[in-house]
Motif scaffolding. Structure first.
Motif, PDB file in Angstrom:
ATOM      1  N   ALA A 123       0.552  -1.299  -0.067  1.00 27.50           N
ATOM      2  CA  ALA A 123      -0.434  -0.050   0.125  1.00 27.50           C
ATOM      3  C   ALA A 123       0.391   1.353   0.048  1.00 27.50           C
ATOM      4  O   ALA A 123       0.460   2.305   0.113  1.00 27.50           O
ATOM      5  N   GLY A 124       2.079   0.840  -0.274  1.00 25.41           N
ATOM      6  CA  GLY A 124       3.289   2.121  -0.417  1.00 25.41           C
ATOM      7  C   GLY A 124       3.707   2.769   1.132  1.00 25.41           C
ATOM      8  O   GLY A 124       4.071   3.871   1.091  1.00 25.41           O
ATOM      9  N   LEU A 125       3.952   2.056   2.583  1.00 25.07           N
ATOM     10  CA  LEU A 125       3.963   1.954   3.488  1.00 25.07           C
ATOM     11  C   LEU A 125       5.499   1.619   4.259  1.00 25.07           C
ATOM     12  O   LEU A 125       5.772   0.949   3.375  1.00 25.07           O
ATOM     13  N   GLN A 126       6.362   3.055   4.197  1.00 24.33           N
ATOM     14  CA  GLN A 126       7.006   1.718   4.636  1.00 24.33           C
ATOM     15  C   GLN A 126       7.257   1.058   6.000  1.00 24.33           C
ATOM     16  O   GLN A 126       6.325   1.733   7.100  1.00 24.33           O
ATOM     17  N   VAL A 127       7.890   0.087   6.008  1.00 24.01           N
ATOM     18  CA  VAL A 127       7.682  -0.073   7.826  1.00 24.01           C
ATOM     19  C   VAL A 127       9.533  -1.057   7.782  1.00 24.01           C
ATOM     20  O   VAL A 127      10.464  -1.294   7.542  1.00 24.01           O
ATOM     21  N   VAL A 128       9.114  -0.920   9.571  1.00 20.08           N
ATOM     22  CA  VAL A 128      10.891  -1.233  10.447  1.00 20.08           C
ATOM     23  C   VAL A 128       9.507  -2.242  11.737  1.00 20.08           C
ATOM     24  O   VAL A 128       8.895  -1.521  11.968  1.00 20.08           O
ATOM     25  N   MET A 129      10.366  -3.473  11.546  1.00 20.14           N
ATOM     26  CA  MET A 129      10.123  -3.819  12.893  1.00 20.14           C
ATOM     27  C   MET A 129      11.224  -4.446  13.930  1.00 20.14           C
ATOM     28  O   MET A 129      12.403  -4.744  12.925  1.00 20.14           O
ATOM     29  N   ASP A 130      10.857  -5.240  14.502  1.00 19.97           N
ATOM     30  CA  ASP A 130      11.604  -5.590  15.150  1.00 19.97           C
ATOM     31  C   ASP A 130      13.182  -4.801  15.916  1.00 19.97           C
ATOM     32  O   ASP A 130      14.419  -5.289  16.152  1.00 19.97           O
ATOM     33  N   ARG A 131      12.643  -3.720  15.711  1.00 17.87           N
ATOM     34  CA  ARG A 131      13.764  -2.280  15.981  1.00 17.87           C
ATOM     35  C   ARG A 131      13.090  -1.155  17.030  1.00 17.87           C
ATOM     36  O   ARG A 131      11.706  -0.641  17.303  1.00 17.87           O
ATOM     37  N   SER A 132      13.598   0.004  17.795  1.00 13.78           N
ATOM     38  CA  SER A 132      12.811   0.884  18.508  1.00 13.78           C
ATOM     39  C   SER A 132      13.627   1.874  18.318  1.00 13.78           C
ATOM     40  O   SER A 132      15.319   1.980  17.891  1.00 13.78           O
TER      41      SER A 132
END
Length: 148
Positions: A123-132
């Motif tokens: 959908a065009g979003l940036q994603v970051v996971m398992d980070r703070s």
């Protein structure tokens, strides 16, 4: 995108570009990571909106808590998720239903769901996971963003 490793500067660029952050799973309990992260982000100059249906209408760190993302009266740039990984897909669905979508969904330490990330990225979003953002925060990020 491969969420095992982020290209150099990816998270820094995100943290420089966002100004308003919704914190899903925000807690008034000072010992909870979401509380510390909110405190840090506020101190760095971000506008932070806590999201937690169990505390809606109350305040956390001087910020009024809303029940759901759709209850936020202003556009947000990033959604920072402090929920179990099994809830990330529902958060992505809630984000995708918003009239004004944020540019970024950020899953805190331990928050990872690759299928949810794929849906958000499609959908065009940036994603970051398992980070703070707290751990990824470069020393000069807000100075640069605030003076731009």
């Amino acid at each position: 995108m491969n969420h095992d490793h982020y290209a150099s500067g990816y998270t820094r660029k995100i943290l420089r570009s966002v100004h308003t952050i919704a914190v899903v799973g925000a807690s008034p309990n000072r010992s909870r990571p979401s509380h510390s992260a909110m405190d840090f982000l506020i101190a760095k100059g971000y506008r932070v909106i806590p999201v937690n249906p169990g505390h809606a209408g109350k305040e956390i760190l001087g910020q009024t808590v809303v029940a759901h993302l759709c209850d936020i009266a202003e556009p947000v740039d990033m959604v920072d998720v402090f929920r179990a990984p099994s809830h990330l897909s529902a958060v992505v669905d809630e984000v995708l239903a918003l009239d004004h979508r944020p540019a970024v969904i950020w899953g805190e330490f331990g928050v990872r769901d690759d299928a949810a990330a794929e849906k958000a990225e499609a959908a065009g979003l940036q994603v970051v996971m398992d980070r703070s953002p707290v751990a990824e925060f470069p020393a000069r990020t807000r100075v640069a963003a605030m003076s731009a």
